[in-house]
Scaffold this motif. Structure first.
Motif, mmCIF file in Angstrom:
data_model
loop_
_atom_site.group_PDB
_atom_site.id
_atom_site.type_symbol
_atom_site.label_atom_id
_atom_site.label_comp_id
_atom_site.label_asym_id
_atom_site.label_seq_id
_atom_site.Cartn_x
_atom_site.Cartn_y
_atom_site.Cartn_z
ATOM 1 N N MET A 30 0.638 -1.033 -0.008
ATOM 2 C CA MET A 30 -0.198 0.015 0.302
ATOM 3 C C MET A 30 0.668 1.323 -0.210
ATOM 4 O O MET A 30 0.468 2.048 -0.963
ATOM 5 N N GLY A 31 1.633 1.516 0.980
ATOM 6 C CA GLY A 31 2.860 2.420 0.869
ATOM 7 C C GLY A 31 3.205 2.817 -0.447
ATOM 8 O O GLY A 31 3.620 3.729 -0.823
ATOM 9 N N SER A 32 3.881 1.392 -1.153
ATOM 10 C CA SER A 32 4.318 1.574 -2.759
ATOM 11 C C SER A 32 3.024 2.686 -3.195
ATOM 12 O O SER A 32 3.666 3.168 -4.678
ATOM 13 N N ARG A 33 2.486 1.482 -3.677
ATOM 14 C CA ARG A 33 1.242 2.067 -4.740
ATOM 15 C C ARG A 33 0.514 3.214 -4.396
ATOM 16 O O ARG A 33 0.411 4.901 -4.561
ATOM 17 N N ILE A 34 0.264 3.688 -2.801
ATOM 18 C CA ILE A 34 0.442 5.478 -2.856
ATOM 19 C C ILE A 34 1.111 6.688 -3.256
ATOM 20 O O ILE A 34 0.818 7.279 -3.679
ATOM 21 N N ASP A 35 2.963 5.708 -2.427
ATOM 22 C CA ASP A 35 4.130 7.464 -3.715
ATOM 23 C C ASP A 35 3.573 7.344 -4.924
ATOM 24 O O ASP A 35 4.215 7.653 -5.576
ATOM 25 N N GLU A 36 3.385 6.033 -5.587
ATOM 26 C CA GLU A 36 3.116 5.781 -7.411
ATOM 27 C C GLU A 36 2.291 6.925 -7.398
ATOM 28 O O GLU A 36 1.798 7.512 -8.435
ATOM 29 N N LEU A 37 0.807 6.994 -6.215
ATOM 30 C CA LEU A 37 -0.269 7.908 -6.944
ATOM 31 C C LEU A 37 0.489 8.906 -6.753
ATOM 32 O O LEU A 37 -0.150 10.242 -7.564
ATOM 33 N N GLU A 38 1.044 9.635 -5.467
ATOM 34 C CA GLU A 38 1.444 10.536 -5.107
ATOM 35 C C GLU A 38 2.086 11.349 -6.283
ATOM 36 O O GLU A 38 1.926 13.062 -6.717
ATOM 37 N N GLN A 39 3.208 10.544 -7.218
ATOM 38 C CA GLN A 39 4.383 11.025 -8.131
ATOM 39 C C GLN A 39 3.497 11.030 -9.727
ATOM 40 O O GLN A 39 3.636 12.086 -9.720
ATOM 41 N N SER A 40 1.998 10.182 -9.372
ATOM 42 C CA SER A 40 1.200 10.062 -10.859
ATOM 43 C C SER A 40 0.366 11.286 -10.591
ATOM 44 O O SER A 40 0.461 12.734 -11.616
ATOM 45 N N ILE A 41 -0.207 12.168 -9.234
ATOM 46 C CA ILE A 41 -0.838 13.389 -9.345
ATOM 47 C C ILE A 41 0.502 14.423 -8.809
ATOM 48 O O ILE A 41 -0.060 15.733 -10.472
ATOM 49 N N ASN A 42 1.617 14.325 -8.918
ATOM 50 C CA ASN A 42 2.814 15.712 -8.987
ATOM 51 C C ASN A 42 2.499 15.497 -10.698
ATOM 52 O O ASN A 42 3.405 16.952 -11.292
#
Length: 82
Positions: free
Chosen positions: A45-57
Motif C-alpha cells: 500500500m505504501g508503494s502504491r501511495i507513493d506511485e499515486l503521489e508521483q502521478s498526481i505531481n
C-alpha cells in the motif's frame, strides 16, 4: 493395556503441559504468518501511495505547463472593472 493410568496426576499434568505447549506453538506460528502478511500488504500500500503521489505531481506539472493561463496574459474585464 497401554500402561497409561488415567488416574496418575503426574501423567495428566505432563500431557496437559505438552498439549498447551503445542497449542501455543501453533498459535504463535499462525500469528507470525498473519503478521508477515499484514506487513507485506502495508508495504505494498505504501508503494502504491507513493506511485499515486508521483502521478498526481506529474499531472500537476503537466497542467501547469499546458492548461493554466500564464500570469502575463491580461484578465478579462470583470463587472467590477466596468
Amino acid at each position: 493395556m497401554d500402561g497409561y493410568d488415567a488416574d496418575d496426576p503426574k501423567q495428566s499434568a505432563a500431557d496437559m503441559t505438552v498439549f498447551v505447549q503445542n497449542l501455543l506453538q501453533q498459535m504463535q506460528s499462525r500469528f507470525q504468518t498473519m503478521s508477515d502478511s499484514i506487513i507485506s500488504k502495508i508495504d505494498e500500500m505504501g508503494s502504491r501511495i507513493d506511485e499515486l503521489e508521483q502521478s498526481i505531481n506529474d499531472l500537476r506539472a503537466e497542467m501547469g505547463q499546458e492548461g493554466l493561463p500564464s500570469p502575463s496574459k491580461p484578465k478579462e474585464d470583470s463587472p467590477q472593472d466596468r
